[in-house]
Design a protein around this motif. Structure first.
Motif, PDB file in Angstrom:
ATOM      1  N   VAL A   1      12.070  -4.253   8.020  1.00 31.71           N
ATOM      2  CA  VAL A   1      11.014  -3.314   7.632  1.00 31.71           C
ATOM      3  C   VAL A   1      10.177  -2.919   8.857  1.00 31.71           C
ATOM      4  N   VAL A   2       9.860  -3.894   9.715  1.00 28.81           N
ATOM      5  CA  VAL A   2       9.128  -3.575  10.948  1.00 28.81           C
ATOM      6  C   VAL A   2       9.955  -2.616  11.807  1.00 28.81           C
ATOM      7  N   HIS A   3      11.257  -2.824  11.853  1.00 25.64           N
ATOM      8  CA  HIS A   3      12.138  -1.931  12.603  1.00 25.64           C
ATOM      9  C   HIS A   3      12.092  -0.523  12.017  1.00 25.64           C
TER      10      HIS A   3
ATOM     11  N   VAL B   1      17.893  -4.293  -1.013  1.00 27.18           N
ATOM     12  CA  VAL B   1      18.826  -5.070  -1.838  1.00 27.18           C
ATOM     13  C   VAL B   1      20.222  -5.049  -1.229  1.00 27.18           C
ATOM     14  N   GLN B   2      20.650  -3.904  -0.709  1.00 22.58           N
ATOM     15  CA  GLN B   2      21.997  -3.777  -0.164  1.00 22.58           C
ATOM     16  C   GLN B   2      22.142  -4.386   1.225  1.00 22.58           C
ATOM     17  N   SER B   3      21.057  -4.632   1.894  1.00 21.97           N
ATOM     18  CA  SER B   3      21.162  -5.187   3.248  1.00 21.97           C
ATOM     19  C   SER B   3      21.609  -6.631   3.184  1.00 21.97           C
TER      20      SER B   3
ATOM     21  N   GLU C   1      13.986   2.696  -0.582  1.00 28.45           N
ATOM     22  CA  GLU C   1      13.655   1.513   0.209  1.00 28.45           C
ATOM     23  C   GLU C   1      14.069   0.234  -0.518  1.00 28.45           C
ATOM     24  N   ARG C   2      13.850   0.205  -1.830  1.00 30.07           N
ATOM     25  CA  ARG C   2      14.276  -0.976  -2.601  1.00 30.07           C
ATOM     26  C   ARG C   2      15.784  -1.159  -2.532  1.00 30.07           C
ATOM     27  N   GLU C   3      16.515  -0.063  -2.701  1.00 30.35           N
ATOM     28  CA  GLU C   3      17.986  -0.141  -2.650  1.00 30.35           C
ATOM     29  C   GLU C   3      18.458  -0.589  -1.271  1.00 30.35           C
TER      30      GLU C   3
ATOM     31  N   VAL D   1       0.859  -1.181   0.000  1.00 34.02           N
ATOM     32  CA  VAL D   1       0.000   0.000   0.000  1.00 34.02           C
ATOM     33  C   VAL D   1       0.898   1.233   0.000  1.00 34.02           C
ATOM     34  N   GLY D   2       0.706   2.100  -0.963  1.00 31.29           N
ATOM     35  CA  GLY D   2       1.532   3.299  -1.061  1.00 31.29           C
ATOM     36  C   GLY D   2       2.800   3.072  -1.865  1.00 31.29           C
ATOM     37  N   GLY D   3       3.073   1.841  -2.235  1.00 28.34           N
ATOM     38  CA  GLY D   3       4.258   1.545  -3.036  1.00 28.34           C
ATOM     39  C   GLY D   3       5.532   1.495  -2.212  1.00 28.34           C
TER      40      GLY D   3
END
Length: 159
Positions: A54-56, A43-45, A38-40, A31-33
């Motif tokens: 993401v919850v954090h 991927v880098q994590s 955020e994608r980078e 929701v909201g995209g």
């Protein structure tokens, strides 16, 4: 339809990597995209627990906004929001535990075979018990009950 579902389910038992590829090919909509940053970051994590990450992030954003005065809610409501996020992540982890635990393939086949046997034999056994009682009651009344005739015909067709 159902055969494709069953065959792909059996395939995933043998090859969990195929299941992972299938999940990556059909991602959930957010929701909201999801922003490019955020994608980078995902991927880098190097984290193996990206949902927790993401919850954090969400908890950090909520804490910053609450501290800056951007969330005009009381402490009990904010604390309940943290609890709901935690409960959601706990549900995800329990589902992942079930999904990642390999289930013995011979056991799956045995249970499937036994369920098919049950589906074939249960009506015959039930008709033997119920059909005999209905026939005896119909003979006492002096006729043949239509249910008993139908049951006999169905049982002979199965056997």
């Amino acid at each position: 339809g159902i055969w494709r579902f069953l065959l792909t389910g059996m395939f995933y038992v043998w090859d969990p990597e195929a299941y992972r590829q299938q999940a990556l090919a059909h991602p959930f909509r957010v929701v909201g995209g999801v922003s490019l940053a955020e994608r980078e970051a995902l991927v880098q994590s190097h984290s193996k627990d990206r949902p927790f990450m993401v919850v954090h992030w969400i908890c950090l954003l909520m804490a910053r906004r609450a501290h800056a005065g951007g969330l005009p809610v009381g402490a009990p409501v904010l604390s309940r929001t943290y609890q709901v996020l935690s409960d959601g992540h706990l549900g995800y982890m329990q589902a992942a535990k079930i999904a990642y635990t390999p289930f013995p393939f011979p056991y799956v086949q045995l249970v499937s075979l036994l369920l098919h046997c049950f589906n074939l034999l249960a009506p015959v056994v039930v008709s033997a018990f119920v059909g005999g009682d209905r026939e005896a009651a119909a003979e006492e009344e002096g006729g043949d009950a239509p249910e008993a005739r139908a049951m006999r015909g169905w049982t002979t067709a199965l056997v």
